[in-house]
Design an enzyme around this catalytic site. Sequence first.
Site, PDB file in Angstrom:
ATOM      1  N   GLY A 239      10.177  -1.427   4.207  1.00 54.90           N
ATOM      2  CA  GLY A 239       9.289  -1.797   5.295  1.00 54.90           C
ATOM      3  C   GLY A 239       8.054  -0.957   5.500  1.00 54.90           C
ATOM      4  N   GLU A 273      15.031   1.326   0.823  1.00 52.87           N
ATOM      5  CA  GLU A 273      14.728   0.192  -0.065  1.00 52.87           C
ATOM      6  C   GLU A 273      13.244  -0.156  -0.032  1.00 52.87           C
ATOM      7  OE1 GLU A 273      17.047  -3.020   1.464  1.00 52.87           O
ATOM      8  OE2 GLU A 273      18.944  -2.208   0.762  1.00 52.87           O
ATOM      9  N   ARG A 276       6.972  -2.540  -1.173  1.00 57.06           N
ATOM     10  CA  ARG A 276       5.514  -2.519  -1.033  1.00 57.06           C
ATOM     11  C   ARG A 276       4.917  -1.114  -1.183  1.00 57.06           C
ATOM     12  NH1 ARG A 276       2.762  -6.300   1.802  1.00 57.06           N
ATOM     13  NH2 ARG A 276       4.681  -6.924   2.853  1.00 57.06           N
ATOM     14  N   CYS A 343      -7.110 -26.868  -5.240  1.00 54.69           N
ATOM     15  CA  CYS A 343      -7.436 -28.016  -4.425  1.00 54.69           C
ATOM     16  C   CYS A 343      -6.773 -27.897  -3.056  1.00 54.69           C
ATOM     17  CB  CYS A 343      -6.950 -29.250  -5.171  1.00 54.69           C
ATOM     18  SG  CYS A 343      -7.685 -30.713  -4.551  1.00 54.69           S
TER      19      CYS A 343
HETATM   20  C1  LIG Z   1      16.504  -6.320   2.457  1.00 53.45           C
HETATM   21  C2  LIG Z   1      15.151  -5.869   2.074  1.00 53.45           C
HETATM   22  N1  LIG Z   1      15.010  -4.609   1.591  1.00 53.45           N
HETATM   23  C3  LIG Z   1      13.801  -4.151   1.213  1.00 53.45           C
HETATM   24  C4  LIG Z   1      12.670  -4.921   1.297  1.00 53.45           C
HETATM   25  C5  LIG Z   1      11.366  -4.342   0.862  1.00 53.45           C
HETATM   26  O1  LIG Z   1      10.472  -4.287   1.892  1.00 53.45           O
HETATM   27  P1  LIG Z   1       9.066  -3.585   1.705  1.00 53.45           P
HETATM   28  O2  LIG Z   1       8.435  -4.166   0.516  1.00 53.45           O
HETATM   29  O3  LIG Z   1       8.350  -3.893   2.947  1.00 53.45           O
HETATM   30  O4  LIG Z   1       9.338  -2.112   1.571  1.00 53.45           O
HETATM   31  C6  LIG Z   1      12.760  -6.221   1.806  1.00 53.45           C
HETATM   32  C7  LIG Z   1      11.563  -7.051   1.943  1.00 53.45           C
HETATM   33  O5  LIG Z   1      11.504  -8.063   2.546  1.00 53.45           O
HETATM   34  C8  LIG Z   1      14.042  -6.710   2.197  1.00 53.45           C
HETATM   35  O6  LIG Z   1      14.189  -7.948   2.660  1.00 53.45           O
END
Ligand SMILES: Cc1ncc(COP(=O)(O)O)c(C=O)c1O
Length: 413
Positions: A239, A273, A276, A343
């Site tokens: 996140g 996790e 981004r 388009c």
């Molecule tokens: C369960 C879970 N973990 C990790 C992520 C990665 O999130 P981010 O790319 O915002 O770090 C997501 C993204 O939607 C997710 O759904």
Amino acid sequence: MAGFTLLDGRLACDGIPVADIAAGTGTPVYVYSASLIRGAHAALDAAFAAYPHTIHYALKANSTLAILRLIRGLATGADANSGGEIEAALRAGFEPSQIVFTGVGKTRDELDRAVALGMKAINIESDGEADRIDALARARGVKARVALRVNPDIEANTHAHISTGQRFNKFGVPIEFAAPLLRRLAGKPGLEVVGLHLHLGSQMLDVEPLGAAARALAALARDVRDAGLRLEHLDVGGGLGIGYDGAAHGSPAEYASAVLPAVRPTGLHLLLEPGRFIVAAAGILVGRVADTKAYAGSPRFIILDTGMTELIRPMLYDAFHRIVAVAPREGEQQQCEVVGPLCETSDTLGHQRQFGPVEVDDLIAVLDAGAYGFVMASNYNRRRMPAEVLVDGGSWRVVRKRQSYGDLFRNEE
Ligand SMILES: Cc1ncc(COP(=O)(O)O)c(C=O)c1O
């Protein structure tokens, strides 16, 4: 010269002129900087260095095999969200014991494969899914390692489409139902409950909701431990956002200061996790100007050979990406609509942007396109998926070829 910088007034990636790459590959092409990926990973890892943790890179952000191999080399784990992402992680060299499997709506086949592989944890989304995993594991005579994904009902302060941790979102089990469910799961012979999981949303620049979510998860961990459940880890999801406007936002240090005070007293291993944050700024999408037009009473349009088929974020989330000329020309700036060739009126990459003179065939780069870019690309309008290039150690190579027309029709009768 790490990252995307100007070299003699022209955009370069880790010191290599982007125009040289585009001349070799054609456009559209994604260009990634390996040094920026390593740098982002190292910054996040360093911010959490004071506490036992493992970074499980979220493949959904970018699962190109060359990028995954690079990330695997950084001693990290993986977060897979589908059978295909598990396969990608395995092909990139991750061990099943390094992969957490998340995802709302996992199919029975996907669950069975995950149980057979023996993942680090399957993140359970509901009572029913827990029962299905238990049955599959018992049928195989194994215990599946599972974590419960809870929905903490916390506002993520991000775009509604990438907010996942509120009551009305489809993800996880509402947190007040978690403790009784966990006690029920503890009695299931096919399950070994090893962790608690949540994911609040994406592109979060305000880290306080992530802190609040970590506090909620830690409190739940205390409750269920008092009730005799032995947990190994807390997984706080991903996140952390990046500054798509080019400004610095939401640093890893702030993120760690929001999360660690909650997690530390539990003594549980921390799983992160991020997707981004690791790859977004490390990639650009390079296209060419296919046409321009300016008529009185209408906007001035810069029409590219790339658009929503390669990068859907602006259309899907109203996302802002900086857009620059690879070799800017001298001259007066004017307001333009930077659009794609599809388009669809919504095929707009940049609304009301200031651009200097632009001519047909000029190269244009869309910045911060490394996450949720290629992975969301499509063949709409029978367009071919673009090429991808990785720049590493002073040289570049194509890590995914542009689709051919043969590829486009391969699976049709
Ligand atoms: C369960 C879970 N973990 C990790 C992520 C990665 O999130 P981010 O790319 O915002 O770090 C997501 C993204 O939607 C997710 O759904």
